[in-house]
Design a protein around this motif. Structure first.
Motif, PDB file in Angstrom:
ATOM      1  N   UNK A 152      86.311  57.449  59.314  1.00  0.00           N
ATOM      2  CA  UNK A 152      87.755  57.237  59.274  1.00  0.00           C
ATOM      3  C   UNK A 152      88.251  56.684  60.603  1.00  0.00           C
ATOM      4  N   UNK A 153      87.787  57.260  61.707  1.00  0.00           N
ATOM      5  CA  UNK A 153      88.255  56.833  63.022  1.00  0.00           C
ATOM      6  C   UNK A 153      87.911  55.372  63.273  1.00  0.00           C
ATOM      7  N   UNK A 154      86.675  54.975  62.999  1.00  0.00           N
ATOM      8  CA  UNK A 154      86.295  53.585  63.238  1.00  0.00           C
ATOM      9  C   UNK A 154      87.103  52.632  62.353  1.00  0.00           C
ATOM     10  N   UNK A 155      87.269  52.982  61.096  1.00  0.00           N
ATOM     11  CA  UNK A 155      88.046  52.131  60.190  1.00  0.00           C
ATOM     12  C   UNK A 155      89.515  52.076  60.604  1.00  0.00           C
ATOM     13  N   UNK A 156      90.061  53.198  61.026  1.00  0.00           N
ATOM     14  CA  UNK A 156      91.452  53.241  61.466  1.00  0.00           C
ATOM     15  C   UNK A 156      91.633  52.308  62.668  1.00  0.00           C
ATOM     16  N   UNK A 157      90.745  52.388  63.636  1.00  0.00           N
ATOM     17  CA  UNK A 157      90.880  51.576  64.841  1.00  0.00           C
ATOM     18  C   UNK A 157      90.737  50.093  64.546  1.00  0.00           C
ATOM     19  N   UNK A 158      89.759  49.720  63.730  1.00  0.00           N
ATOM     20  CA  UNK A 158      89.562  48.302  63.406  1.00  0.00           C
ATOM     21  C   UNK A 158      90.762  47.761  62.633  1.00  0.00           C
ATOM     22  N   UNK A 159      91.199  48.490  61.618  1.00  0.00           N
ATOM     23  CA  UNK A 159      92.298  47.979  60.787  1.00  0.00           C
ATOM     24  C   UNK A 159      93.614  47.955  61.550  1.00  0.00           C
ATOM     25  N   UNK A 160      93.819  48.907  62.456  1.00  0.00           N
ATOM     26  CA  UNK A 160      95.042  48.911  63.254  1.00  0.00           C
ATOM     27  C   UNK A 160      95.037  47.750  64.246  1.00  0.00           C
ATOM     28  N   UNK A 161      93.907  47.517  64.912  1.00  0.00           N
ATOM     29  CA  UNK A 161      93.824  46.423  65.872  1.00  0.00           C
ATOM     30  C   UNK A 161      94.006  45.067  65.206  1.00  0.00           C
ATOM     31  N   UNK A 162      93.477  44.912  63.989  1.00  0.00           N
ATOM     32  CA  UNK A 162      93.523  43.615  63.305  1.00  0.00           C
ATOM     33  C   UNK A 162      94.689  43.485  62.338  1.00  0.00           C
ATOM     34  N   UNK A 163      95.542  44.512  62.267  1.00  0.00           N
ATOM     35  CA  UNK A 163      96.695  44.409  61.377  1.00  0.00           C
ATOM     36  C   UNK A 163      97.577  43.202  61.709  1.00  0.00           C
ATOM     37  N   UNK A 164      97.794  42.845  62.978  1.00  0.00           N
ATOM     38  CA  UNK A 164      98.578  41.644  63.256  1.00  0.00           C
ATOM     39  C   UNK A 164      97.982  40.362  62.662  1.00  0.00           C
TER      40      UNK A 164
END
Length: 461
Positions: free
Chosen positions: A197-209
């Motif tokens: 969850x943590x890795x997916x959260x960080x990747x998706x949050x960083x690339x949301x823009x």
């Protein structure tokens, strides 16, 4: 937004912190059980005058919902002072529900692959278009009403919306615009463990823009260019700072379920649901609720359902419940409704792709991430990357990573095609360097002669 169907009188009362962590921890699933959930909204308008229909008028939103019974959907009702109102429909393809001004949303079922996701979208659109033809209604695929003022829009009879509409102006200048004038596409995905969850959260949050830029589709407001490519995304910057944003703590060492619980306990409440009704608790503290000191319900302590409700009232760029929700995209046409889950499934559901995506963004500092988020609504693919360059500089690489992840999944349709084809609309955007909003602005300043009226012909489903 979430639709409650039952009361919670028999739910267990929350007595420990473990119960607050439980929804996230119970969301863990083995890889073979991972599913794809897709939500998409569209604007409803009357074909005779392009006005947004009210709930109760003949041929309006209520009649639209009830007509779905012909396709096997069942009604979901909510009590009001004037009797029960149909506020959603439930079926094998998930739920069809109402946003505050009558935007129609399909919250799709959890599905195994993108072929099923796109087929589900097609079924839904075929059904509502057939109903629309009979009722004189049509549907616009945009991120923002291109020509409507707030005053021109109806309000749907849903209890939580009454509370939110009163509260929004207290905490930001554009919350009402978010509720009444926007549409989005959203993808919901699973995780196997807290670390996953943590890795997916960080990747998706960083690339949301990047998703915001690729899906930017809201350049008009009240009939004129608004100076943004995704005005819908801009609206979120001044909706309610206590429950929105990039969540810098997600990138902190030690982040996990416990830290997200702390964040949610600091998010002010909206309501408590009791006996079929919403009780206004806007601005009150869930921490006080845990101690039996909530002004709206003195002496009562929260149940499990109260906590689940509260988890649905934060609106960051990525949200955690019992799954992760990617929330950065404007509404748009069928092809992009299929493309958004393709992007995130490709990046997050294959470990090699997920690691590659993390390698791409892990060196970004939080200040750079915030600047990227702040600039992308206006600049789109020209938004500045942390450390230098522009968002467009990594767009092709991110799509290549996603394509590799989809190919590795090996999910084939009856024709033998894998899921990579659903990325094609994004490939075109990246190869031309033009977001959907920029193409619309070219039409506005060119063939459309400075008018937005042609958008109904061009961008309706």
């Amino acid at each position: 937004m979430s639709t409650r169907q039952v009361s919670n009188r028999n739910d267990p009362v929350i007595e420990s912190r473990d119960q607050l962590i439980e929804p996230m921890a119970k969301g863990e699933k083995p890889r073979e059980a991972w599913r794809i959930g897709t939500e998409h909204e569209k604007f409803v308008y009357r074909t005779k005058d392009r006005a947004a229909p009210s709930y109760s008028e003949p041929g309006g939103i209520r009649d639209l919902l009830l007509a779905l019974r012909d396709y096997g959907w069942e009604t979901i009702e909510e009590d009001s002072d004037t009797g029960p109102n149909v506020i959603a429909m439930s079926g094998t393809d998930g739920a069809v529900s109402l946003e505050p001004a009558g935007q129609l949303e399909l919250s799709g079922a959890p599905l195994e692959n993108l072929h099923q996701t796109c087929a589900e979208t097609g079924r839904h659109l075929a059904q509502v278009k057939t109903i629309g033809d009979k009722l004189g209604l049509a549907y616009l695929g945009m991120g923002l009403w291109p020509d409507k003022t707030r005053e021109e829009l109806p309000i749907m009879p849903k209890g939580r919306y009454d509370i939110m509409l009163r509260h929004m102006p207290r905490v930001g200048t554009m919350g009402l615009d978010m509720m009444l004038r926007t549409c989005t596409i959203q993808t919901n995905l699973d995780y196997s463990s807290e670390a996953d969850m943590v890795q997916k959260f960080r990747v998706s949050l960083a690339l949301q823009p990047l998703a915001t830029a690729l899906f930017a589709n809201s350049p008009f407001l009240e009939g004129k260019p608004n100076g943004y490519l995704s005005y819908r995304s801009h609206i979120w910057t001044d909706t309610d700072p206590a429950r929105t944003g990039m969540l810098s703590f997600v990138f902190d060492e030690g982040f996990g379920y416990e830290r997200y619980v702390d964040y949610m306990l600091d998010v002010p409440m909206y309501f408590v649901f009791r006996d079929g009704r919403y009780i206004d608790a806007a601005g009150q503290s869930f921490r006080d609720f845990l101690e039996g000191k909530l002004p709206a319900l003195p002496g009562e302590k929260p149940t499990r359902s109260d906590w689940i409700d509260h988890l649905s009232t934060a609106f960051p760029e990525v949200r955690l419940k019992s799954f992760l929700e990617m929330r950065g995209a404007d509404g748009g046409p069928w092809s992009r409704i299929c493309a958004l889950p393709a992007l995130w499934v490709g990046l997050l559901y294959d470990q090699t792709a997920l690691d590659a995506a993390w390698d791409l963004v892990k060196g970004w500092d939080m200040d750079g991430r915030e600047k990227l988020r702040a600039s992308v609504p206006k600049l789109g693919l020209d938004a500045p990357l942390p450390g230098g360059g522009k968002l467009r500089d990594i767009a092709a690489e991110v799509l290549a990573i996603a394509r590799g992840g989809l190919a590795a999944r090996g999910k084939l349709n009856e024709a033998g095609d894998n899921e990579t084809g659903y990325l094609h609309p994004l490939d075109e955007i990246v190869s031309t360097g033009k977001t959907p909003a920029e193409r619309l602005l070219e039409l506005y300043h060119g063939p459309w002669g400075g008018k937005v009226d042609p958008i109904y012909e061009a961008k309706s489903f």
